[in-house]
Design a protein around this motif. Structure first.
Motif, PDB file in Angstrom:
ATOM      1  N   SER A 108       6.537   7.894   1.590  1.00  0.00           N
ATOM      2  CA  SER A 108       6.190   6.899   0.583  1.00  0.00           C
ATOM      3  C   SER A 108       7.387   6.030   0.300  1.00  0.00           C
ATOM      4  CB  SER A 108       5.725   7.576  -0.712  1.00  0.00           C
ATOM      5  OG  SER A 108       4.568   8.337  -0.465  1.00  0.00           O
ATOM      6  N   LEU A 148      -1.647   2.288  -1.623  1.00  0.00           N
ATOM      7  CA  LEU A 148      -1.406   2.542  -3.043  1.00  0.00           C
ATOM      8  C   LEU A 148       0.016   3.050  -3.306  1.00  0.00           C
ATOM      9  CD1 LEU A 148      -4.499   2.166  -3.181  1.00  0.00           C
ATOM     10  CD2 LEU A 148      -4.517   3.891  -4.987  1.00  0.00           C
ATOM     11  N   ASP A 149       0.749   3.377  -2.275  1.00  0.00           N
ATOM     12  CA  ASP A 149       2.133   3.808  -2.424  1.00  0.00           C
ATOM     13  C   ASP A 149       3.127   2.715  -2.045  1.00  0.00           C
ATOM     14  OD1 ASP A 149       1.853   6.447  -3.390  1.00  0.00           O
ATOM     15  OD2 ASP A 149       1.325   7.144  -1.380  1.00  0.00           O
ATOM     16  N   ARG A 164       6.043   9.788  -8.726  1.00  0.00           N
ATOM     17  CA  ARG A 164       5.103   8.671  -8.594  1.00  0.00           C
ATOM     18  C   ARG A 164       5.792   7.327  -8.418  1.00  0.00           C
ATOM     19  NH1 ARG A 164      -0.055  10.121 -10.106  1.00  0.00           N
ATOM     20  NH2 ARG A 164      -0.282  12.132 -11.165  1.00  0.00           N
ATOM     21  N   ASN A 192       7.110   0.326  -6.898  1.00  0.00           N
ATOM     22  CA  ASN A 192       5.710   0.730  -6.942  1.00  0.00           C
ATOM     23  C   ASN A 192       5.582   2.001  -7.779  1.00  0.00           C
ATOM     24  OD1 ASN A 192       2.929   0.227  -5.411  1.00  0.00           O
ATOM     25  ND2 ASN A 192       3.215   2.441  -5.540  1.00  0.00           N
ATOM     26  N   TYR A 193       4.550   2.041  -8.638  1.00  0.00           N
ATOM     27  CA  TYR A 193       4.316   3.247  -9.445  1.00  0.00           C
ATOM     28  C   TYR A 193       2.847   3.643  -9.303  1.00  0.00           C
ATOM     29  CZ  TYR A 193       4.599   6.664 -13.174  1.00  0.00           C
ATOM     30  OH  TYR A 193       4.583   7.835 -13.878  1.00  0.00           O
ATOM     31  N   ARG A 194       2.632   4.883  -8.903  1.00  0.00           N
ATOM     32  CA  ARG A 194       1.268   5.391  -8.716  1.00  0.00           C
ATOM     33  C   ARG A 194       0.874   6.180  -9.959  1.00  0.00           C
ATOM     34  NH1 ARG A 194      -1.320   7.050  -2.985  1.00  0.00           N
ATOM     35  NH2 ARG A 194      -3.477   7.325  -3.683  1.00  0.00           N
ATOM     36  N   SER A 241      -2.515   2.320  -8.804  1.00  0.00           N
ATOM     37  CA  SER A 241      -1.074   2.064  -8.729  1.00  0.00           C
ATOM     38  C   SER A 241      -0.806   0.608  -9.060  1.00  0.00           C
ATOM     39  CB  SER A 241      -0.523   2.398  -7.332  1.00  0.00           C
ATOM     40  OG  SER A 241      -1.004   1.488  -6.370  1.00  0.00           O
TER      41      SER A 241
END
Length: 842
Positions: free
Chosen positions: A33, A67-68, A524, A597-599, A605
């Motif tokens: 990720s 999404l990551d 995350r 990026n924050y999931r 995200s």
């Protein structure tokens, strides 16, 4: 290229380790990720999961779940492509959010941009097109050599991956706006397909094939291509489409993982250049109505004819030649390359190499002055006469006021656009505290040849249309010919300010670009940044009458070889072959990008990113108006590099068959270029521009699947403006031409047993025809339904109807206001075009 031996040696040394090393998986999706990541896989049109997708590898360090990642990206797979009712590269790109693509659904003569960046000229200046991870051409806006002219879509195409902004500027050269990568199938699954298709109501037949699969011992292959022939969907009177391509690749997967792949492509294809045609514009600038000149409907006709196809001219060496404009947009590409991936001491090495022998032709016929016949009779002086110079009415006098057009015949001999490209990178994932640190180091090297010759002529013809356009002669009252078989001037007729377009370029661009990225993922949160330094070396020479001792060079020359020197042959532009202008200069620029990026959850995200990317100027930097022939470099260093800055933030959601992606963006660029525009009368001219532009907006892409139903939608809202025009402040604050507020697409489909029904819908709101913001260019909505019937599991019968309602979709209007004549040049999409196909899978 001086850097390639080093890279080749590194590759050969590493290849020797292949059998004994542990390899990273080729598909490699979601292997780690980070903030410089990739995209999720696609599904087929029936709603069932498609075969395991390849990792998103375009403009990123490693493939990851979307999404990551801190990028905005899209994927079209082969199921999507079968539903689009188009085959041209530019028309396919209209189905990707953020992309603005002006096309007549041919490969070439397209203008492509992204996120409101300016469309100053044809091609794709800020957006790079790749094939299997390497650029088709290093520069996307070479005049008369649009990058899509040398690329084709067929059944060998697996995916189209697109990244907008993001890390595109640091993982490729000359791509600050984004990257679009056309990825080939590689034979993971055994099987093949044969497809025959034909136009319904027009002459265009095509055969496609593809076959691949495992060979044993870790080997697999894939091969395929197409051949087509026919007049095409517009009436031109000759075979406009003729040719095809064949592609093949061979992959060896090793027991410990990893692979090495060899591939080849041969493309030899020609298409008609539909270009621009005159239309009637009535109403007001704010609410125009588009009509047809003499019933000349550009949706199914073109400004082309076999009666006006043969033009005597002088070639790049000032010798006689005969140009056959029926060659249209011709492309020949012979490519060989290989790709390898392997692990050494915890590092994953990936190398891509390709050599492409690229050549072709560009032929266009642009009506510059459209007027009643008596206007052109004046060119013969008092009592001047007009008559047909060819066709069934050859010799017949023209005594009425029918419309004729003085046209610019544009010919470009693209002798060599060869390029050699190598991209070597190494990536490693480290355990760092409670997270993972991914580092990537790479070096990119390319050599782009630019050997081409431009030749223009001025001709006179009628506007009969329907492949019947015929050349027209002018004579004096005493019968002395002013034209040669409809040719008024070699070069441009007096009064047209285009004398710079008789040039020969023999130049090589050498690019070296080291780059790197770091990404840290903890829980995350993922944070990443990347950096690239591009260094270019440009050497060669340019021949132009403008460099011929301080004044244009014209000679008396019997071009058509009839033993006489006519009036047009008394002033023929030739190249000063003994006095070339030397080219020898360098440039460099730095690109960088950083994102986070924050999931929040498995299904949600958010990301943010800021990027700065550069784009080197190609032949526009070494033309007669920009090159200092004494110093061998552009007179103004500001023209060497354009810088694009972008900020973006987005939210991504995916759960239970529903995916929603929304991205807000801001983009700014400086532009030093030349663009073809027009004055208030509609007369075209070349304008130099020195501006800064900005654009902000929203991109949306979504997909919903429920049982047999699927809906894919996308939309882009753009608010663009010219921030500052140094040369003409009257343009400050204006909206750039051809940039609509809203562009959108939708693809609904339903699976009903052996039937699949659906439609592709594409549309835009209105925009401005030119930067003066006076004449409005109407928006349009194109509806293109499709139906697929599978009588057996291996047989599919399909019908695709592009633009089923026969909408007049104008993609370009060539005047700032409605001129007194009401006649304006326009480029339009095809009208209703129905294609039927039969596909057999085995």
């Amino acid at each position: 290229m001086r850097h390639l031996p080093l890279l080749a040696g590194m590759l050969l040394a590493s290849s020797a380790l292949v059998p004994a090393t542990a390899f990273a998986a080729e598909k490699g999706a979601a292997d780690d990720s980070g903030a410089d990541g990739g995209a999720e896989g696609a599904q087929d049109s029936s709603g069932a999961s498609a075969p395991a997708p390849k990792a998103f590898t375009t403009g990123v360090a490693k493939g990851r779940d979307l999404l990551d990642t801190a990028i905005s990206a899209s994927v079209l797979d082969d199921h999507d492509l079968a539903q689009l009712s188009v085959s041209s590269i530019a028309a396919i790109m209209q189905n990707i959010p953020g992309i603005r693509s002006e096309t007549s659904d041919i490969d070439g003569f397209s203008a492509i941009t992204i996120r409101g960046l300016p469309l100053a000229a044809e091609g794709s200046k800020f957006l790079q097109l790749q094939e299997d991870g390497l650029p088709v051409l290093e520069f996307g806006d070479i005049q008369f050599a649009g990058i899509d002219q040398f690329l084709r879509a067929d059944l060998t195409l697996s995916q189209v991956q697109a990244i907008r902004g993001g890390s595109a500027s640091t993982f490729a050269s000359n791509s600050p706006g984004g990257l679009i990568n056309f990825i080939s199938k590689t034979g993971e699954t055994a099987g093949g397909v044969m497809q025959v298709s034909s136009g319904v109501g027009f002459d265009l037949k095509r055969v496609d094939f593809a076959y691949g699969g495992p060979l044993g011992g870790g080997w697999r292959f894939h091969a395929g291509g197409f051949y087509r022939s026919g007049e095409g969907p517009r009436d031109i009177g000759y075979t406009g489409f003729k040719g095809g391509q064949i592609k093949a690749n061979l992959t060896k997967e090793f027991d410990g993982g990893g692979y090495i792949r060899f591939y080849a492509k041969y493309l030899d294809d020609r298409q008609p250049n539909y270009g621009t045609v005159p239309v009637i514009v009535t109403g007001t600038n704010a609410d125009p109505t588009i009509g047809f000149v003499n019933g000349f409907d550009p949706r199914n006709r073109a400004y082309l004819s076999g009666l006006t196809a043969s033009i005597p001219e002088v070639d790049r060496n000032n010798n006689r030649t005969l140009i056959d404009t029926r060659d249209g947009l011709a492309a020949k590409v012979k490519s060989l390359g290989f790709e390898a991936q392997f692990d050494v001491a915890g590092w994953t090495f990936t190398n891509r190499f390709r050599f492409s022998d690229v050549s072709g032709e560009y032929n266009d016929n642009v009506p510059f002055v459209t007027a009643p016949a008596p206007f052109f009779a004046q060119f013969g002086g008092p009592g001047g006469r007009l008559s047909y110079a060819g066709g069934p009415r050859a010799g017949q006098a023209i005594t009425d006021a029918r419309l004729l057009a003085l046209s610019a015949r544009i010919y470009a001999d693209l002798e060599s656009l060869d390029n050699v490209t190598n991209d070597l990178r190494a990536t490693r994932v480290w355990n760092a505290g409670k997270g993972k640190l991914t580092t990537t180091l790479g070096i990119y090297n390319s050599q782009q040849d630019m050997r081409m010759f431009w030749n223009f002529a001025s001709t006179l013809q009628d506007l009969a249309g329907g492949s019947r356009n015929a050349p027209v002669n002018i004579a004096t009252a005493g019968g002395v010919p002013v034209t040669d078989a409809g040719l008024l001037a070699y070069g441009f007729a007096v009064g047209l300010p285009f004398s710079i377009y008789h040039n020969r370029y023999d130049v090589t661009f050498d690019v070296l670009a080291p780059y790197g990225s770091i990404n840290y993922q903890i829980g995350r949160l993922a944070i990443g940044a990347s950096l690239r330094w591009d260094k270019g070396d440009v050497q060669g020479q340019v021949f132009s009458p403008g460099f011929g001792g301080g004044r244009p060079q014209f000679v008396a020359f019997d071009v058509n070889g009839d033993g006489q020197v006519s009036i047009p042959e008394g002033r023929v532009p030739v190249l000063p072959l003994s006095r070339p202008a030397a080219v020898d200069y360098g440039y460099d620029y730095v690109s960088w990008s950083a994102g986070v990026n924050y999931r929040f959850a498995d299904s949600l995200s958010a990301f943010a990113r800021y990027s700065r990317g550069g784009r080197a100027t190609a032949e526009n930097a070494i033309g007669t108006e920009t090159l200092d022939p004494i110093a061998g470099r552009p007179a103004n260093p500001e023209i060497l590099v354009s810088v694009v800055k972008q900020a973006e933030a987005g939210v991504k959601y995916r759960k239970n068959g529903l995916s929603l992606f929304l991205t807000g963006f801001w983009a700014s660029t400086d532009e030093r270029n030349a663009q073809i525009t027009a004055d208030a009368t509609g007369q075209a001219f070349v304008a130099q521009i020195k501006r800064t532009y900005s654009a902000k907006g929203l991109e949306f892409e979504g997909e919903w699947k429920k049982g047999p139903f699927t809906l894919v939608v996308g939309a882009t809202y753009t608010d663009a403006k010219i921030d500052k025009d140094v040369l003409d402040p009257a343009f400050n604050g204006k909206t750039p031409r051809h940039i609509p507020d809203l562009a959108f697409f939708a693809r609904p489909s339903v699976e009903l047993g052996r039937f699949t029904l659906g439609a592709a819908v594409n549309g835009t709101t209105e925009s401005f025809a030119q930067d003066s913001n006076q004449l409005v260019q109407p928006g349009y909505v194109l509806v293109s339904p499709f139906v697929q019937y599978r009588p057996t599991d291996s047989l599919t019968v399909a019908v695709n109807a592009f633009n089923v309602f026969d909408e007049l979709a104008v993609v370009s209007l060539g005047a700032p206001t409605i001129p007194a004549s009401g006649i304006v040049n326009a480029q339009v999409m095809n009208g209703r075009t129905v294609t039927a196909s039969l596909r057999y899978a085995f």
